[in-house]
Structures are given as C-alpha cells and as structure tokens.
Design a protein around this motif. Structure first.
Motif, PDB file in Angstrom:
ATOM      1  N   LEU A  22       0.863  -1.184   0.000  1.00 47.25           N
ATOM      2  CA  LEU A  22       0.000   0.000   0.000  1.00 47.25           C
ATOM      3  C   LEU A  22       0.897   1.230   0.000  1.00 47.25           C
ATOM      4  O   LEU A  22       1.365   1.660   1.050  1.00 47.25           O
ATOM      5  N   GLY A  23       1.147   1.781  -1.180  1.00 46.78           N
ATOM      6  CA  GLY A  23       2.042   2.934  -1.271  1.00 46.78           C
ATOM      7  C   GLY A  23       3.456   2.530  -0.913  1.00 46.78           C
ATOM      8  O   GLY A  23       4.001   1.568  -1.443  1.00 46.78           O
ATOM      9  N   CYS A  24       4.055   3.269   0.020  1.00 51.31           N
ATOM     10  CA  CYS A  24       5.428   2.947   0.423  1.00 51.31           C
ATOM     11  C   CYS A  24       5.466   1.923   1.551  1.00 51.31           C
ATOM     12  O   CYS A  24       6.536   1.526   1.974  1.00 51.31           O
ATOM     13  N   LEU A  25       4.305   1.494   2.033  1.00 55.15           N
ATOM     14  CA  LEU A  25       4.247   0.488   3.085  1.00 55.15           C
ATOM     15  C   LEU A  25       3.942  -0.881   2.495  1.00 55.15           C
ATOM     16  O   LEU A  25       3.139  -1.007   1.585  1.00 55.15           O
ATOM     17  N   GLY A  26       4.575  -1.883   3.044  1.00 58.25           N
ATOM     18  CA  GLY A  26       4.297  -3.256   2.659  1.00 58.25           C
ATOM     19  C   GLY A  26       3.926  -4.060   3.889  1.00 58.25           C
ATOM     20  O   GLY A  26       4.412  -3.794   4.995  1.00 58.25           O
ATOM     21  N   PHE A  27       3.053  -5.031   3.720  1.00 61.91           N
ATOM     22  CA  PHE A  27       2.608  -5.864   4.827  1.00 61.91           C
ATOM     23  C   PHE A  27       2.815  -7.323   4.464  1.00 61.91           C
ATOM     24  O   PHE A  27       2.269  -7.794   3.470  1.00 61.91           O
ATOM     25  N   LEU A  28       3.607  -8.017   5.271  1.00 61.35           N
ATOM     26  CA  LEU A  28       3.842  -9.445   5.109  1.00 61.35           C
ATOM     27  C   LEU A  28       2.974 -10.159   6.141  1.00 61.35           C
ATOM     28  O   LEU A  28       3.131  -9.947   7.344  1.00 61.35           O
ATOM     29  N   TRP A  29       2.025 -10.971   5.671  1.00 59.10           N
ATOM     30  CA  TRP A  29       1.075 -11.664   6.535  1.00 59.10           C
ATOM     31  C   TRP A  29       1.545 -13.095   6.733  1.00 59.10           C
ATOM     32  O   TRP A  29       1.717 -13.839   5.773  1.00 59.10           O
ATOM     33  N   LEU A  30       1.740 -13.492   8.004  1.00 57.74           N
ATOM     34  CA  LEU A  30       2.233 -14.825   8.341  1.00 57.74           C
ATOM     35  C   LEU A  30       1.270 -15.521   9.303  1.00 57.74           C
ATOM     36  O   LEU A  30       0.661 -14.868  10.152  1.00 57.74           O
TER      37      LEU A  30
END
Length: 186
Positions: A22-30
């Motif tokens: 999302l834009g400059c943010l990334g989310f790694l879901w574990l």
C-alpha cells in the motif's frame, strides 16, 4: 518499510503467507506458530518424512522452515515476530528460538515455487527506488507522531506565508488608490 503482521484467517495453515503493498508500506502476513520443546523434533521429523520418496509431495514444511529461517537471523527478529503475535515463544529466550530456526534451516532445499510469488512481490517492493526513499525518510525523520505534527505545522505556516505574500504583491487597488494617485499628481 515492510511490516510483518499476523494472518487474519482463523484457521490458517503454513501456506497462508501473503504480501500486500500500500504505497510505500508493505505488509507481510504470516500464520501464527508456537515454539516449544517439541518444535525441533516435530519439524525435523516432518522434514525427514518429506524427504521419503514413497509419495508425491511439494516440500511444504521444508519451504516454510526455509522461509522462516530467511526472516529470523537473531533475537531481535524473534522479538519482532513475538510482538506481532505471529510467534508464541514457550521455549525460553529469543536467542534460543533464533538459534533453533537457524539450525533447522541449515542445508534445506525448499520448493522454490511455493512462496515465489510472495518473494517476488517483496523484491518488487524493495526495488522501487521512490518507495525506498520515502520509507527511509519516514523511518529516519517521522518515527514519532510529534515529528509528523511539527512537520505538518511547519508546512502549514510556510503555505500561509506564501499566500500572504501573494496577496500583498498582487493586491487589487483599494478605495484610496484614486485619492493617492490624484494627490501625487498635484
């Protein structure tokens, strides 16, 4: 910046690893995992079972352990995973957990196709130079809400100063303009 978050699925499995940008943010879901005294023998036995040629398998456990090993290098990595609710440490110290995954993950040959899409998305997120610069600025200069509010206040003051200067220079003639004009002629 990539934030590691717990998977939102109730009954998540090892394959429920995903990445969202999302834009400059990334989310790694574990998915969540509990590490206790039985973790080492359990994973070593499952890896040994996957190595048997008796059945067709996709090396899911081996790939999962390799992926976790790529995330966990030291105790701070375990601490971060523990704070986000991904890893429940019932083993002892964070150093023990980091050492456990580094030992189990040594010499494994994972299935490169299982998490290739997630790794590709993470790499794509890191290769975006603009996002890297924005993340660096965010991390270095806006690590607290007060710095963000101070920066926003400074930008607002600067914008209001520019507007005030614009209106002072480009102002329309007032009612006294004609009087002053006639007075300077005489």
């Amino acid at each position: 910046v990539i934030h590691v978050e717990r998977s939102k699925k109730e009954n998540s499995c090892l394959r429920d690893i995903s990445f969202t940008a999302l834009g400059c943010l990334g989310f790694l879901w574990l998915p969540p995992i509990t590490v206790d005294d039985s973790t080492r023998p359990k994973f070593l036995n499952l890896i040994a079972y996957e190595m048997c040629l008796d059945f067709q398998n996709d090396f899911e456990i081996t790939s999962y352990i390799s992926f976790l090993d790529s995330l966990i290098d030291e105790a701070n990595d375990v601490k971060m995973l523990r704070k986000t609710g991904i890893l429940y440490n019932c083993l002892g110290s964070d150093e023990h957990v980091a050492k456990l995954f580094n030992e189990i993950g040594t010499g494994l040959v994972p299935n490169s196709e299982i998490y290739s899409y997630v790794r590709l998305q993470i790499q794509k997120h890191y290769k975006n130079q603009l996002m890297t610069w924005l993340a660096q600025v965010y991390h270095d200069h806006f690590n607290s809400p007060w710095t963000f509010l101070a920066f926003f206040g400074a930008l607002l003051a600067l914008a209001l100063t520019v507007i005030q200067t614009w209106y002072a220079v480009k102002s329309t003639p007032g009612p006294c303009y004609n009087f002053c004009k006639n007075f300077t002629r005489n």
